[in-house]
Write a protein that holds these residues in place. Sequence first.
Motif, PDB file in Angstrom:
ATOM      1  N   ASN A 169       0.689  -1.339   0.093  1.00  0.00           N
ATOM      2  CA  ASN A 169       0.086   0.053  -0.137  1.00  0.00           C
ATOM      3  C   ASN A 169       0.703   1.232  -0.179  1.00  0.00           C
ATOM      4  OD1 ASN A 169      -2.907   1.424   0.166  1.00  0.00           O
ATOM      5  ND2 ASN A 169      -1.282   2.269   2.306  1.00  0.00           N
ATOM      6  N   ASN A 171       0.763   4.893   0.869  1.00  0.00           N
ATOM      7  CA  ASN A 171      -0.103   6.687   1.482  1.00  0.00           C
ATOM      8  C   ASN A 171       0.679   7.134   1.306  1.00  0.00           C
ATOM      9  OD1 ASN A 171      -2.006   8.026   3.185  1.00  0.00           O
ATOM     10  ND2 ASN A 171      -2.104   6.146   4.686  1.00  0.00           N
ATOM     11  N   TRP A 224      -6.720   7.544 -11.164  1.00  0.00           N
ATOM     12  CA  TRP A 224      -7.157   8.011  -9.742  1.00  0.00           C
ATOM     13  C   TRP A 224      -8.375   8.051  -9.950  1.00  0.00           C
ATOM     14  CZ3 TRP A 224      -3.044   7.023  -6.020  1.00  0.00           C
ATOM     15  CH2 TRP A 224      -1.498   6.993  -6.482  1.00  0.00           C
ATOM     16  N   LYS A 303      -7.530   6.529  -5.178  1.00  0.00           N
ATOM     17  CA  LYS A 303      -6.339   4.877  -5.448  1.00  0.00           C
ATOM     18  C   LYS A 303      -6.502   4.485  -6.782  1.00  0.00           C
ATOM     19  CE  LYS A 303      -8.715   2.663  -1.220  1.00  0.00           C
ATOM     20  NZ  LYS A 303      -9.954   2.011  -0.867  1.00  0.00           N
TER      21      LYS A 303
END
Length: 314
Positions: A169, A171, A224, A303
């Motif tokens: 992941n 971030n 995104w 995301k």
Amino acid sequence: MNSLNQAINNLKNENYGNHNLPIATEQLSATLLGVNISQGLLPILTSTLSNRLTDLKNILNTLPLGLIGAILTSVLSSVDGLITSLGNPNSVISTNLVSASILGSTNVSIPTFVTSPAGLAQDYTAAIRGGIVQTDDLTIQLLSNFGGNTNIYFSAGSLAMKSELLPGNLNFGTHPIQTKADETWNAYVGGNSANPLQTGTIRIDDTRTTAKAWQLKVAQSNNWTSGQKNLSNARLDIALGALSTNFQNYSSIANQMIHMIPNEQLVLVNLSNTTAPGYVEMPLNQFQLFVPKNTPKQIGNYKTTLQWTISNTP
């Protein structure tokens, strides 16, 4: 009589002990090895038995002939004959003695060095069959009664990427909406800039020995997005470190910043014309998200997905 009984018991219950016989192995065929065990066993058997028979003979010579004189004379004659025959390695008795020993209670260990076959396209299990075939003077077929099989597994190798070394992941934190300046956000562990930068490692191990050629590619699968909202023009950049490998014929785009474009694959490593096993390792030193100032922005949790692919090439 006690000494006679003891001599007979010694003869019947002889313990020859353990012996290491350095005998050369002969290659009789592509799948058959031969060892002349008789050469090593014969001196051990004949010398020991000769000594026991001599002990028995000496005791018999001390017994009074009396009424059993004829029997003793016959026994002594037989013992003398056995001792003489055992002194001759080519006698029938010597040969049969070795044959009976091998087929009776002799454990044979032949050290063997096994080399993995080259160029395996798939895993292979070799069944190694073992046993003793006595060929001196006995016509007996033992091929169907070997002591058992030993299976040796040969792995054809594999091509694998250590996905656990890649970050699961990325971030980039939480940021206020503005449209006056371009923004570049770094990915930190946990999304907190007080933590270290999020990094990763590309590691590929190819243990196959067949001819191989492959490419490592990475692609951003989509823009995104946050639900139906789209963060257009945002760009993911990845800082690649120096490539480490023991392959010879390869190319890569190491030591540079790469820019991801949605739905387009980027070739990171290209391997060709090699059969040797090896590895490729390259650090991912930094992940950045570049967002131009004129990008339409709405509140949301945006995301995307990175896809890492190893593909065979012609």
